[in-house]
Design an enzyme around this catalytic site. Sequence first.
Site, mmCIF file in Angstrom:
data_model
loop_
_atom_site.group_PDB
_atom_site.id
_atom_site.type_symbol
_atom_site.label_atom_id
_atom_site.label_comp_id
_atom_site.label_asym_id
_atom_site.label_seq_id
_atom_site.Cartn_x
_atom_site.Cartn_y
_atom_site.Cartn_z
ATOM 1 N N CYS A 187 15.840 64.744 -8.264
ATOM 2 C CA CYS A 187 15.126 64.488 -7.012
ATOM 3 C C CYS A 187 14.589 65.806 -6.473
ATOM 4 C CB CYS A 187 16.016 63.773 -5.992
ATOM 5 S SG CYS A 187 17.573 64.596 -5.618
ATOM 6 N N ASP A 191 20.777 62.029 -14.374
ATOM 7 C CA ASP A 191 20.186 62.255 -13.047
ATOM 8 C C ASP A 191 20.856 63.519 -12.540
ATOM 9 O OD1 ASP A 191 18.970 62.113 -10.623
ATOM 10 O OD2 ASP A 191 20.143 60.450 -9.862
ATOM 11 N N CYS A 220 25.838 61.370 -14.580
ATOM 12 C CA CYS A 220 26.113 61.826 -13.210
ATOM 13 C C CYS A 220 26.046 60.595 -12.320
ATOM 14 C CB CYS A 220 25.103 62.874 -12.772
ATOM 15 S SG CYS A 220 24.976 64.296 -13.874
ATOM 16 N N ALA A 221 27.049 59.740 -12.434
ATOM 17 C CA ALA A 221 26.918 58.360 -11.984
ATOM 18 C C ALA A 221 27.018 58.155 -10.481
ATOM 19 C CB ALA A 221 27.960 57.491 -12.690
ATOM 20 N N ALA A 222 27.846 58.942 -9.791
ATOM 21 C CA ALA A 222 28.075 58.686 -8.368
ATOM 22 C C ALA A 222 26.787 58.893 -7.571
ATOM 23 C CB ALA A 222 29.180 59.599 -7.847
ATOM 24 N N PRO A 223 26.540 58.062 -6.564
ATOM 25 C CA PRO A 223 27.400 56.997 -6.035
ATOM 26 C C PRO A 223 27.300 55.649 -6.743
ATOM 27 C CG PRO A 223 25.485 57.227 -4.645
ATOM 28 C CD PRO A 223 25.361 58.299 -5.689
ATOM 29 N N GLY A 224 26.492 55.547 -7.798
ATOM 30 C CA GLY A 224 26.554 54.358 -8.636
ATOM 31 C C GLY A 224 25.354 53.445 -8.618
ATOM 32 N N ASP A 257 33.904 66.534 -16.450
ATOM 33 C CA ASP A 257 32.733 67.388 -16.535
ATOM 34 C C ASP A 257 31.903 66.920 -17.729
ATOM 35 O OD1 ASP A 257 30.871 69.384 -16.979
ATOM 36 O OD2 ASP A 257 32.303 71.035 -16.815
#
Length: 437
Positions: free
Chosen positions: A379, A326, A258-262, A307
């Site tokens: 989070c 994440d 779930c990489a964004a925003p990086g 996905d």
Amino acid sequence: MRSDDARLDGARGAGVRADAARVLDAILHGGRSLKAELSAAQSRIEDSRDRALLEAVVMAVLRNRADYDATLQAWLPRPLGQRDNDLRVLLYVGLAQLDAMGLPAHAAVAATVDAARLMKRVHQAGMVNAVLRRATREPLVRADALAGWPQWLLQDLRADWPEDVEAILRASRIAPPMWLRVNRSKIDRESYAARLREQGLDPRMPDHPVDALLLETPVAMSALPGFDEGLVSVQDGSAQQLADAFTLKPGMCVLDACAAPGGKAAHLLEREPTLRLLALDVDARRLRRVREGLQRLGLQAARVAADATAIDEWWNGQPFDAILIDAPCSATGILRRQPDILLHRRAEDVAALVALQARMLDALWPTLAAGGTLVYATCSILQAENARQIEAFLARTADAELVALDATFGRDTGLGHQRLPGEGDMDGFFYARLRKR
């Protein structure tokens, strides 16, 4: 200052207050997203100082809205109706400047009264002036600490953290400090701290995370020396600690699911630039931010919009040595950064997120090599998304085992580590490290 310059500054100040009121009206009364509305409004403002002021005002109102509601209820002879929603939020804007932000009273009052006129509220400008001048003389009315919190969330917090509810509520209203992540592939932390001091800034150097510096008072990114050259990034300490959960080796094959925003993918590459890292995200638009961030830092990674649970659509069959999930979550650990969550999140949203998190764990586990490490993080501070999620995954996954983290990751729940909001000046965060037998 010449009189025409003063008039120009006054008009700009009123415009920022009016913009803040419009953003807040859309969030509080239109159900709009804080991120979307604030970003759109800031994109129309040229001066970086005005953009920063807009954000500061909006955030101060959202964190302290219950107090401002209580004050208006006590001070106004009759309550404002729905037709006066824009006027109500403008009064919030004025009160926030005097209360949470501590701006000079004369300038804050004058600019907010002028904003009323800009908003076609000429006939109410006198009332705005009277309320705000009263706020310069009298303390505001303070609401109950529970005001503004949905009952379902309070119920969950009392069940999960019965001894910590008051601390969570208090920490979630406090503006966070500015955490910096030094790119140690380009400069060491001590040298960058010296550059900040040359700029008149006073960074704190915490023991953990090891790449972090802390500024008690946030500044614009343009004020950070070497930002455009990739020497530093802005990232909360809790998020930075994810890199410490991995033992990285040259050439490892790594998935950020779930990489964004990086920021987390970039941090892993700063630690070990030879990683063969795949940055995956379901949102192609947000994935562009990953590319831009990596380019600024001088890093490279493969990027795929897909996905994560549909592995047949993106996985080439080569097992990953390490996986970071994440996961999408309730974001209840970062309310101080996204206070509109209290307005928009529902109990049923959490149930849907828990199901999605479980699907992601189940789908991605087969892509992990034997002996490999998967780090699951959120989070969130809700145990349904964290400790209980990991407990259920271990119960149905025979070849998965929990690997202990140390105390720098927060409280040991027995099924991962949890940091509550404000602990160590960081966001609320959960970490669990799993190894495939």
